[in-house]
Design a protein around this motif. Structure first.
Motif, PDB file in Angstrom:
ATOM      1  N   THR A  63       0.809  -1.224   0.000  1.00  0.00           N
ATOM      2  CA  THR A  63       0.000   0.000   0.000  1.00  0.00           C
ATOM      3  C   THR A  63       0.840   1.269   0.000  1.00  0.00           C
ATOM      4  N   ALA A  64       2.067   1.210   0.495  1.00  0.00           N
ATOM      5  CA  ALA A  64       2.953   2.387   0.496  1.00  0.00           C
ATOM      6  C   ALA A  64       4.385   1.879   0.509  1.00  0.00           C
ATOM      7  N   SER A  65       5.143   2.248  -0.500  1.00  0.00           N
ATOM      8  CA  SER A  65       6.483   1.681  -0.634  1.00  0.00           C
ATOM      9  C   SER A  65       7.482   2.755  -1.034  1.00  0.00           C
ATOM     10  N   THR A  66       8.660   2.681  -0.458  1.00  0.00           N
ATOM     11  CA  THR A  66       9.735   3.583  -0.856  1.00  0.00           C
ATOM     12  C   THR A  66      10.179   3.294  -2.280  1.00  0.00           C
ATOM     13  N   LEU A  67      10.297   2.026  -2.616  1.00  0.00           N
ATOM     14  CA  LEU A  67      10.643   1.622  -3.972  1.00  0.00           C
ATOM     15  C   LEU A  67       9.393   1.600  -4.840  1.00  0.00           C
ATOM     16  N   ALA A  68       9.540   1.963  -6.105  1.00  0.00           N
ATOM     17  CA  ALA A  68       8.414   1.865  -7.035  1.00  0.00           C
ATOM     18  C   ALA A  68       8.064   0.394  -7.231  1.00  0.00           C
ATOM     19  N   GLU A 104       9.511  -3.865   3.389  1.00  0.00           N
ATOM     20  CA  GLU A 104       9.433  -2.626   4.162  1.00  0.00           C
ATOM     21  C   GLU A 104       8.240  -2.662   5.111  1.00  0.00           C
ATOM     22  N   ALA A 105       8.461  -2.275   6.347  1.00  0.00           N
ATOM     23  CA  ALA A 105       7.381  -2.249   7.339  1.00  0.00           C
ATOM     24  C   ALA A 105       6.207  -1.428   6.820  1.00  0.00           C
ATOM     25  N   GLY A 106       5.012  -1.914   7.086  1.00  0.00           N
ATOM     26  CA  GLY A 106       3.818  -1.218   6.635  1.00  0.00           C
ATOM     27  C   GLY A 106       2.690  -2.189   6.345  1.00  0.00           C
ATOM     28  N   THR A 107       1.695  -1.701   5.627  1.00  0.00           N
ATOM     29  CA  THR A 107       0.493  -2.471   5.366  1.00  0.00           C
ATOM     30  C   THR A 107       0.518  -3.059   3.957  1.00  0.00           C
ATOM     31  N   PHE A 108       0.138  -4.325   3.868  1.00  0.00           N
ATOM     32  CA  PHE A 108       0.022  -5.011   2.589  1.00  0.00           C
ATOM     33  C   PHE A 108      -1.412  -5.506   2.432  1.00  0.00           C
TER      34      PHE A 108
END
Length: 823
Positions: A741-746, A790-794
């Protein structure tokens, strides 16, 4: 129990020359034995849709299985493992202990001539198929050879082109099927591609062969070159490429001995490669049983049944309005079968995957047997060939033992048609670099019209028609795109003939061509009437008078072929016009497509049903008839997206990205190929990745995750219930995609990370479990040289195609997970 072979003692007992001799083939298909030490020869055979054996064309017959994309279209790893095991039996029947398969390069573009041989545009689907195939094959004691390592995604300038691939897509996409075949299936052999990667030929690529394949992944098997893909004597050995194929050697042998003696190469590097050749021989049982038996052509009923099942389970029902399929034919009805493929079964693609099938089941014959009392009429309608069709008559060739037709005829050979391929099958006593040949053929025109006559050859060739010299592939001969790029482009002559006209063709061939084609030679003579308006009109008339019309359209092994890419994705010749006019004449028109990659379908709205049958192997007609009549359900799902327009496809319009400029093809789309590309750009597509209809209806409900929060290193399990809510038995493919849902990498909007195929009776339900490890959430971070989730929501998305997502749930990764690659 057989005593283990003391490989180190054998190496100690060998001279340098003997060790070096192991590092190149003895001939086209076998390794070099060392009789004084009891070192056996090992025979290999081409795959991946059959074990051909040692004769490239017209040798002992063998079972022909569906092509790679058709196998992947089953989305059924258990069935593919069964297929691999059957191919192991077939390899043994040909005396081979190594099968050159599977092919796991990705379908990066729609143009690649070998897309049919590959599994998918998606690395996870491709890797699951590869693991199943390798496990099944190697369970029989036959070694699998996964190929072509790596970046061999097109045939343009295939012997030299450099695939310039950024590290992230290399890791996430193109290496993944190889990585999982090594780590999960313990594949025993790897074949390097013809291409270069970032400027270095793959057989010489130390970073990818030694550092990645061997050191990072732990591969301890044998690495061989593709045939004639060896370039540098020293660099290839230092890179860890063990075996130059085919033999006799061109770049090793005395050159390699000299390199060691001159100090340019350490003897230990030769010993390491020789060790792996001996290790392969031991693993496949050649030390225990060194005899290479004569090839057998056993036609096994179990394999016939398996191929027939595979054909139906991989067939994709693309469209089925108003339940037009399955057909409900009754005695007394008439069905018009339109198209060459109705009577000339298209069972496989072209190139090294080609085999001499035991038989070829034709759709018309299969439908006639399945539907007694129904009147089937056939009209060809339109051409579908790429090259002028062969003459279906035997061709007897006389040979001279020089390239000038001097002296007596020394040998005679007969081919069942007007193509002959001398790939290890030249008559005994002839030098493959120095011979000439002549044949005389008789062609009788069956109908009035414009006719084409043609020549294709790997050497100099010319032909006269009734004494008139009209076909010249001799003067100024040069290599083109045929016969793995060793043959010239087709030379054509046209003339109008009346029905009954007789033409005598005298054809001459000589090896007196620069380079000699590595001793690989072929000659192809074509002769055929060109089809036109009268043929389309006859097909339309037959369709108008019939209760049902079935149009068989698509490509063949000339278009889906090793050595040359496709010029586009439209149906060739007048097939689109033919379908549109047949559909206008009969609203009950079904289209059966056969191709190894996507097609444009401008007439799609005019027909109620379309079935994609691929190239399903020798039981082609039976499998297609089973699906059309409902004796079997169409079980396939698309392994490759079908674009709405070719302009929307990957690399379109940028020559640097395809086909390449100045010997380099740039993978500038990064990780965005296939459905990733189309979804990221918001393209509408003709048919999405994973699409496929059924003769019944399924419901997917109750998606549940075993946790809502993941700690680094955890495994997530998702469960979903599938119910057959329709009236017939069938199968559903549950497809799980992960969206970051939100990623540093494309990142792509979603990526396939798990799937399961479920066969259900009407009213039956089953709960499916799908597991995801950390790699399912990770991307490759070049700066970290590591896999990084990466930590976060998937979001976990479950559905029946990439565009048909039925359920979604979310999970949170509490902290970053990082897995550095081994160095």
């Amino acid at each position: 129990m057989t005593e283990p072979v003391n490989i180190e003692a054998l190496l100690d007992a060998m001279t340098l020359d003997e060790q070096v001799s192991l590092l190149a083939g003895a001939d086209f298909w076998t390794t070099v034995p060392i009789p004084r030490l009891g070192v056996p020869s090992v025979k290999v055979s081409d795959g991946p849709n059959g074990a051909r054996g040692g004769i490239f064309k017209d040798g002992p017959s063998t079972a022909c299985f569906p092509v790679g994309i058709a196998l992947a279209a089953t989305w059924n790893p258990a069935l593919i493992a069964e297929t691999g095991a059957a191919l192991g039996v077939e390899a043994r029947l040909k005396g081979a202990r190594v099968l050159l398969a599977p092919t796991v390069n990705l379908q990066r573009t729609v143009y690649n001539g070998r897309n049919f041989e590959c599994h998918s545009e998606d690395p996870w689907l491709s890797s699951e198929m590869a693991v199943a195939y390798v496990n099944g094959l190697q369970s029989t004691g036959v070694a699998a050879t996964i190929k072509h390592f790596v970046g061999n995604e097109s045939e343009y300038q295939r012997m030299t082109v450099s695939s310039d691939i950024p590290e992230r897509p290399l890791r996430e996409l193109y290496l993944l099927p190889f990585e999982r075949a090594v780590k999960v299936a313990k594949v025993q052999c790897v074949m390097t591609g013809y291409n270069r990667v970032d400027g270095t030929f793959m057989a010489d690529h130390h970073r990818l062969v030694t550092q990645v394949l061997r050191d990072e992944w732990g591969f301890d098997g044998l690495v061989m070159t593709d045939w004639m893909a060896h370039h540098d004597t020293v660099r290839s050995v230092l890179a860890g490429c063990d075996l130059e194929m085919p033999g006799p050697t061109r770049e090793r042998g005395n050159k390699l001995v000299a390199a060691v003696q001159d100090g340019r190469l350490p003897a230990d590097a030769v010993r390491a490669c020789a060790r792996r050749v001996l290790q392969l021989a031991e693993r496949v049982g050649s030390f225990a049983d060194p005899v290479i038996p004569a090839e057998r052509d056993d036609d096994l009923p179990a394999h016939r049944a398996l191929i027939r099942r595979l054909g139906a389970e991989g067939a994709v029902l693309l469209k089925n309005d108003a339940d037009a399929l399955p057909l409900a034919l009754k005695a007394g009805q008439t069905v018009a079968l339109i198209g060459h493929a109705a009577v000339t079964p298209q069972i496989m693609g072209g190139g090294s995957a080609n085999v001499n099938a035991h038989h070829r089941s034709a759709p018309m014959a299969a439908l006639q047997a399945a539907c007694p009392g129904v009147d089937f009429v056939h009209r060809p309608g339109a051409d579908s060939h790429r090259w002028t069709p062969l003459m279906p008559v035997p061709m007897t060739v006389d040979f001279w033992a020089n390239d000038r037709f001097d002296g007596p005829v020394v040998a005679t050979q007969t081919s069942p048609n007007t193509e002959i391929m001398w790939f290890g099958s030249l008559p005994a006593g002839l030098d493959p670099y120095d011979f000439s040949a002549r044949t005389t053929l008789r062609f009788v025109a069956e109908a009035e019209g414009l006719h084409a006559f043609s020549l294709v050859s790997t050497g100099l060739a010319r032909a006269t028609l009734n004494g008139e010299p009209v076909l010249d592939a001799w003067t100024g001969w040069r290599r083109g795109d045929t016969y793995f790029t060793f043959g010239c482009d087709e030379v054509l002559h046209h003339r109008t003939l009346q029905a009954g006209d007789v033409v005598e063709l005298q054809v001459e061939f000589s090896t007196a061509v620069e380079g000699g084609g590595f001793g690989v030679h072929a000659l192809r003579v074509g002769a055929s009437r060109l089809m036109g308006e009268a043929d389309i009109a006859a097909a339309v008339d037959a369709a108008a008078k019939a209760d049902v019309a079935i149009v068989f359209a698509g490509l063949n092994a000339e278009w889906d072929n090793e050595g040359l890419d496709r010029p586009g994705i439209a149906l060739p010749h007048a097939q689109d016009e033919l379908i549109a006019r047949v559909a206008a004449a009969n609203p009950n028109t079904v289209v059966v497509l056969q191709s190894g990659s996507p097609l444009l379908l401008p007439w799609l709205d005019a027909v109620p049903a379309v079935l994609q049958a691929w190239y399903p192997g020798q039981e082609c007609g039976l499998a297609i008839a089973d699906v059309l009549t409902g004796a079997a359900a169409p079980g396939g799902r698309l392994p490759q997206t079908w674009p709405l327009r070719i302009e929307d496809s990957v690399a379109f319009g940028d020559p640097a990205q395809y086909p390449g400029v100045d010997g380099h093809v740039r993978y500038g789309e990064d990780v965005f190929i296939g459905y990733r590309h189309h979804e990221a750009r918001g393209h509408a597509v003709r048919f999405p990745f994973g699409h496929g209809l059924s003769y019944t209806r399924f419901e997917q409900t109750g998606l549940a995750l075993d946790r809502t929060t993941l700690q680094p290193g955890d495994t997530l399990t998702a469960t979903v219930t599938v119910r057959n809510a329709g009236p017939r038995a069938g199968s559903e493919v549950v497809q799980l995609y992960v969206h970051d849902t939100a990623s540093t990498l494309a990142r792509p909007p979603q990526e396939l990370k798990a799937f399961a195929k479920v066969a259900l009776q009407p009213g039956e339900s089953r709960t499916v479990s799908l597991s995801l490890d950390m790699r399912a959430f990770a991307a490759y971070d070049v700066d970290r040289a590591a896999w990084w989730a990466e930590a976060g929501t998937f979001e976990i998305r479950v559905g029946s195609s990439s565009a048909a997502i039925h359920q979604r749930e979310t999970v949170t990764l509490a902290a970053d997970w990082v897995e550095p690659v081994a160095r």
